[in-house]
Design an enzyme around this catalytic site. Structure first.
Site, short mmCIF file in Angstrom:
data_model
loop_
_atom_site.label_atom_id
_atom_site.label_comp_id
_atom_site.label_asym_id
_atom_site.label_seq_id
_atom_site.Cartn_x
_atom_site.Cartn_y
_atom_site.Cartn_z
N ARG A 1 0.85 -1.20 0.00
CA ARG A 1 0.00 0.00 0.00
C ARG A 1 0.88 1.25 0.00
NH1 ARG A 1 -1.91 1.45 4.66
NH2 ARG A 1 -2.79 -0.59 5.21
N TYR B 1 -15.68 16.52 -16.37
CA TYR B 1 -16.08 15.12 -16.39
C TYR B 1 -17.21 14.95 -15.35
CZ TYR B 1 -15.85 10.13 -15.47
OH TYR B 1 -16.17 8.83 -15.29
C1 LIG Z 1 -12.61 9.25 -16.95
C2 LIG Z 1 -12.24 10.57 -16.41
C3 LIG Z 1 -12.05 10.76 -15.04
C4 LIG Z 1 -12.29 9.66 -14.03
O1 LIG Z 1 -11.36 8.64 -14.16
P1 LIG Z 1 -11.68 7.06 -13.87
O2 LIG Z 1 -10.39 6.43 -14.22
O3 LIG Z 1 -12.81 6.68 -14.76
O4 LIG Z 1 -12.03 6.96 -12.43
C5 LIG Z 1 -11.64 12.02 -14.62
N1 LIG Z 1 -11.44 13.04 -15.50
C6 LIG Z 1 -11.62 12.88 -16.82
C7 LIG Z 1 -11.38 14.03 -17.74
C8 LIG Z 1 -12.02 11.65 -17.32
O5 LIG Z 1 -12.22 11.50 -18.64
#
Ligand SMILES: *Cc1c(COP(=O)(O)O)cnc(C)c1O
Length: 379
Positions: A46, A98
């Site tokens: 970890r 996002y």
């Molecule tokens: C997909 C995405 C995230 C989140 O990432 P995950 O790996 O799906 O948890 C955050 N920011 C952007 C711009 C993304 O496209």
């Protein structure tokens, strides 16, 4: 060292004596102490694991930072990042993020006492107007998801430095291949490693890359305490994916430019949002701060019927969430990535029933265009 070479040989540290060219997967949760009070440098996975460390060193160099932390997903990275802040702290964030980031801020960070203002960060005046005495950070995604707004990183970073605010940049869409926010004054870079860095639509990962050791120390403490670390095997998949990042994203961009131009000329397409089109409102900023435009396109169709028909009739392009991989994917932001946004807000932003988002993959460009063409003909 050149970026392409760093993608292949990003960490100069060798972790075994067999001469293995591929970094070994140290599938071990714990490590033996050579003696009382002694450590090999690894105690418990970890905290650190050699395979993950190799990946983190590589990403540190690619983003030109001082440390990188690899998480089990992009959202895990963002969740840990929010632990830097305390109840009452205020953060100014892009209003086109996002959807999952917005969901975290609204539902989890908010519950924990953090306050947010969401503004169009491509307009620096909007950021300045929102600053309060409690403001601690500015969080930008650039280009944004799904509307491709671009923020001038150097300009915002200057403001943040004057006021002692942290500048955090989600660099998922362009990757350090095209854009290096730390070089432009940002303090922290966030990645969903699931996307271009992995590149094969097969692994979830997230990263925080930092520009100074103080931040690294604080985040390392949060990291080992909260525990959303990337597994040795997934770290290895990321190391492997990164090796081809330059050739993948170059080629994806080449296709994206052709597809964006083709979409512009289609009678059923009402608008194309791609930062590589000179007609994009932030084209000048993009050219100045990034060496490329990436391969994400969103576009508006003439009706909901056309949009639904396209989603149902594509044959090579697949209707699925996510982006950045070898396989081209198309999404319906209103129903997928941005389904949790308040409906009024979605409407205001133009995330409606006619907007689709395309992640251009590595298939032959002409095949992708032919696929879009036949799917739009049917609808
Ligand atoms: C997909 C995405 C995230 C989140 O990432 P995950 O790996 O799906 O948890 C955050 N920011 C952007 C711009 C993304 O496209």
């Amino acid at each position: 060292m050149n970026f392409d070479t760093l993608c292949i040989h990003g960490s100069e540290v060798k972790y075994d004596r067999t001469g293995a060219v591929s970094v070994p997967i140290f599938q071990s949760s714990t490590f033996v102490h050579p003696g009382v009070g002694q450590s090999t440098g690894y105690d418990y996975s970890r905290v650190q694991n050699p395979t993950r460390e190799h990946l983190e060193r590589t990403l540190t160099r690619l983003e030109n930072g001082v440390d990188a932390l690899a998480f089990s997903s992009g959202m895990a990275a963002l969740t840990a990042l929010m632990e830097l802040f305390s109840p009452g702290d205020h953060i100014i964030a892009s209003d086109d993020l996002y959807g999952g980031s917005r969901r975290l801020f609204d539902n989890i960070s908010g519950k924990n006492g953090l306050e947010f203002d969401f503004v169009n960060t491509s307009d620096i005046d909007k950021i300045e107007e929102s600053i309060r005495t409690e403001t601690k950070a500015v969080f930008v995604e650039t280009p944004t998801n799904p509307l491709m707004q671009v923020t001038d990183i150097a300009e915002v970073s200057q403001l943040c430095k004057e006021l002692g605010l942290l500048l955090i940049v989600d660099n998922t869409f362009l990757t350090p291949y095209f854009q290096r926010p730390l070089d432009m004054g940002a303090d922290i870079v966030l990645h969903s490693g699931t996307k271009y860095l992995c590149g094969h639509n097969d692994t979830l990962a997230g990263f925080l890359v930092v520009s100074d050791l103080g931040l690294s120390e604080r985040l390392r403490f949060i990291y080992k305490t909260t525990g959303a670390c990337l597994s040795p095997f997934d770290s290895w998949l990321l190391i492997r994916g990164l090796k081809t990042l330059p050739i993948r994203i170059q080629r994806q961009q080449e296709s994206a430019i052709k597809i964006a131009q083709w979409l512009c000329g289609h009678e059923k397409v009402r608008a194309v949002h791609y930062v590589g089109l000179p007609s994009h409102p932030n084209y000048g900023v993009s050219v100045r701060q990034a060496s490329g435009f990436g391969a994400m396109i969103s576009f508006e169709l003439d009706s909901e019927r056309t949009a639904l028909g396209l989603l149902e009739n594509v044959k090579i392009i697949q209707y699925a969430e996510s982006l950045g991989g070898a396989e081209s994917l198309i999404t319906y932001p209103m129903h997928q990535t941005h389904a949790d946004l308040p409906p009024e807000l979605r409407k205001l932003k133009g995330i409606n029933e006619t907007l689709l988002r395309l992640s251009v993959g590595l298939e032959c460009t002409e095949d992708l265009i032919a696929d879009l063409e036949q799917a739009m003909e049917v609808s």
